[in-house]
Design a protein around this motif. Structure first.
Motif, PDB file in Angstrom:
ATOM      1  N   LEU A  94     -10.952 -19.370  20.552  1.00  0.00           N
ATOM      2  CA  LEU A  94     -10.996 -18.398  21.644  1.00  0.00           C
ATOM      3  C   LEU A  94     -10.378 -18.957  22.914  1.00  0.00           C
ATOM      4  CD1 LEU A  94     -14.500 -16.812  21.030  1.00  0.00           C
ATOM      5  CD2 LEU A  94     -12.320 -15.568  21.097  1.00  0.00           C
TER       6      LEU A  94
ATOM      7  N   ALA B 173     -10.528 -13.292  15.607  1.00  0.00           N
ATOM      8  CA  ALA B 173      -9.664 -12.121  15.768  1.00  0.00           C
ATOM      9  C   ALA B 173     -10.498 -10.844  15.864  1.00  0.00           C
ATOM     10  CB  ALA B 173      -8.676 -12.039  14.610  1.00  0.00           C
TER      11      ALA B 173
ATOM     12  N   VAL C 162     -12.061 -10.693  19.383  1.00  0.00           N
ATOM     13  CA  VAL C 162     -11.098 -10.288  20.413  1.00  0.00           C
ATOM     14  C   VAL C 162     -10.800  -8.796  20.307  1.00  0.00           C
ATOM     15  CG1 VAL C 162      -8.747 -10.625  21.273  1.00  0.00           C
ATOM     16  CG2 VAL C 162     -10.114 -12.596  20.585  1.00  0.00           C
TER      17      VAL C 162
ATOM     18  N   THR D 107      -7.703 -20.399  23.195  1.00  0.00           N
ATOM     19  CA  THR D 107      -6.254 -20.209  23.189  1.00  0.00           C
ATOM     20  C   THR D 107      -5.859 -18.790  23.581  1.00  0.00           C
ATOM     21  OG1 THR D 107      -6.105 -19.499  20.862  1.00  0.00           O
ATOM     22  CG2 THR D 107      -6.079 -21.887  21.298  1.00  0.00           C
ATOM     23  N   MET D 108      -6.819 -17.892  23.745  1.00  0.00           N
ATOM     24  CA  MET D 108      -6.513 -16.485  24.004  1.00  0.00           C
ATOM     25  C   MET D 108      -6.311 -16.239  25.499  1.00  0.00           C
ATOM     26  SD  MET D 108      -6.504 -15.458  20.919  1.00  0.00           S
ATOM     27  CE  MET D 108      -6.226 -13.715  21.222  1.00  0.00           C
ATOM     28  N   HIS D 109      -5.278 -15.453  25.830  1.00  0.00           N
ATOM     29  CA  HIS D 109      -4.971 -15.170  27.239  1.00  0.00           C
ATOM     30  C   HIS D 109      -6.119 -14.484  27.961  1.00  0.00           C
ATOM     31  CE1 HIS D 109      -0.833 -16.344  26.655  1.00  0.00           C
ATOM     32  NE2 HIS D 109      -0.600 -15.395  25.768  1.00  0.00           N
TER      33      HIS D 109
ATOM     34  N   ASP E  59      -1.191 -17.552  31.249  1.00  0.00           N
ATOM     35  CA  ASP E  59      -2.510 -17.010  31.577  1.00  0.00           C
ATOM     36  C   ASP E  59      -2.558 -16.509  33.021  1.00  0.00           C
ATOM     37  OD1 ASP E  59      -3.316 -17.631  29.048  1.00  0.00           O
ATOM     38  OD2 ASP E  59      -4.463 -19.408  29.614  1.00  0.00           O
TER      39      ASP E  59
END
Length: 368
Positions: free
Chosen positions: A351, A321, A324, A353-355, A38
């Protein structure tokens, strides 16, 4: 702050004896912690506010639309001050509805329940759903319809034929009342449909569309997903009966908590306090324990409770998904996701876990 799987695993390893640690290594895979990357992000992450709400369609007995909008005014003021540039709602996109209709048997007839009717808009403009979606996206990517009323009515028609009803309603609201007329672009039947939809008790309208209008957005993004409904097929006949048995078993704290919040909001009409409470981690815990956790604990050999828990996870993964993707397409700096409160914890978890995502606390925004 992001959850760090690697740090948690390291702490467990340090507290374990060598034999215990070795046994764990043999029996359990250690996932690679992608969150360590990240820090490589070259831009600011998208701030995401996941607003879990009650479904206002069930409130007809004690509130009308005017009263609902009045009670929501302080909520909208606070959300407007935060200033999201992207708003998503719990509705299926036109493109995804196309798939649900094409493969209707696979998805247990979900299109009939969750997708809006587009036949009149498609016939009036002689547009297939596919062509309408392409045309509407091209209009969006080119900056919108501009100030010409006819161009905006044409955009409304594209969006309606595409199945993007919330964006169509938003664009319709932008028109001067004198320009909301039937003719070449929209039919009277299409206008009637928009007006009926606009009058509904629905959080996606009274929060989503209303806030998008305040902020001058071009679209409201429909991110729900029901393609996971195919997981019902193996046990379609006994699914409802078994799930009622599961839900009625064990703790009722979650239902009691929600009943208490509902009794309070019916009296004081304080929707700000209500939404803060609905999004509180303790309320989320009780919601999950009274619902999806019961499915996880189901030992029935048919696996119905397990199918239900898997359905919920898959549905939320696909919704996230879609969020995002919308945020990325819109180059979003701040995204507001309006969804039924039982989705809230899953939205937050996935969410996180999303970069490109940084979560924002609902209480922090609505308490200002």
């Amino acid at each position: 702050m992001k959850s760090t799987i690697a740090a948690a695993l390291a702490a467990i390893a340090l507290s374990a004896t060598p034999a215990t640690a070795q046994e764990a290594d043999m029996n359990e895979a250690t996932p690679y912690d992608i969150s360590v990357h990240d820090d490589a992000l070259a831009i600011e992450p998208t701030q995401m506010l996941n607003l879990g709400s009650a479904h206002f369609s069930g409130w007809r007995e004690f509130v009308n639309r005017e009263e609902l909008d009045m009670a929501l005014a302080p909520v909208l003021d606070r959300l407007e001050a935060w200033g999201p540039d992207t708003i998503t709602v719990e509705a299926i996109s036109g493109a995804d509805c196309d798939q649900l209709e094409r493969y209707g048997t696979f998805y247990a007839g979900a299109a009939d329940t969750y997708c809006v009717t587009i036949s009149e808009a498609a016939a009036h403009g002689d547009m297939s759903r596919e062509d309408a979606n392409i045309a509407a996206m091209e209009t969006f990517l080119s900056g919108g319809p501009g100030d010409d009323p006819a161009a905006r009515r044409n955009y409304v028609a594209q969006l309606m034929a595409a199945g993007e009803i919330y964006s169509a309603l938003l664009q319709w609201r932008y028109l001067d009342p004198a320009e909301r007329i039937a003719g070449e672009e929209v039919s009277q039947g299409m206008i009637d449909s928009l007006e009926r939809f606009d009058a509904r008790l629905k959080e996606s309208v009274s929060i989503g569309v209303a806030l998008a209008q305040r902020l001058g957005h071009e679209r409201v993004w429909q991110v729900d997903d029901h393609s996971a409904d195919m997981l019902y097929l193996r046990n379609a006949d006994g699914f409802g009966e078994r799930m009622r048995e599961i839900w009625s078993s064990g703790s009722t704290e979650g239902r009691e908590m929600y009943a208490g919040l509902m009794a309070k909001v019916q009296q004081d009409r304080d929707l700000t306090a209500f939404l803060i409470a609905m999004n509180d981690p303790e309320a989320q815990r009780l919601t999950i324990e009274g619902d999806f956790a019961k499915g996880l604990a189901d030992t029935d050999e048919r696996g119905i409770g397990q199918d239900y828990a898997n359905w919920w996870q898959v549905r939320n993964m696909r919704m996230v998904a879609n969020i995002v993707a919308a945020a990325s397409l819109n180059r979003s700096q701040k995204t507001l996701n309006i969804v039924g409160a039982s989705h809230k914890a899953y939205y937050d978890y996935y969410l996180d876990t999303m970069h490109h995502v940084e979560l924002v606390d609902v209480g922090d925004i609505l308490s200002q």
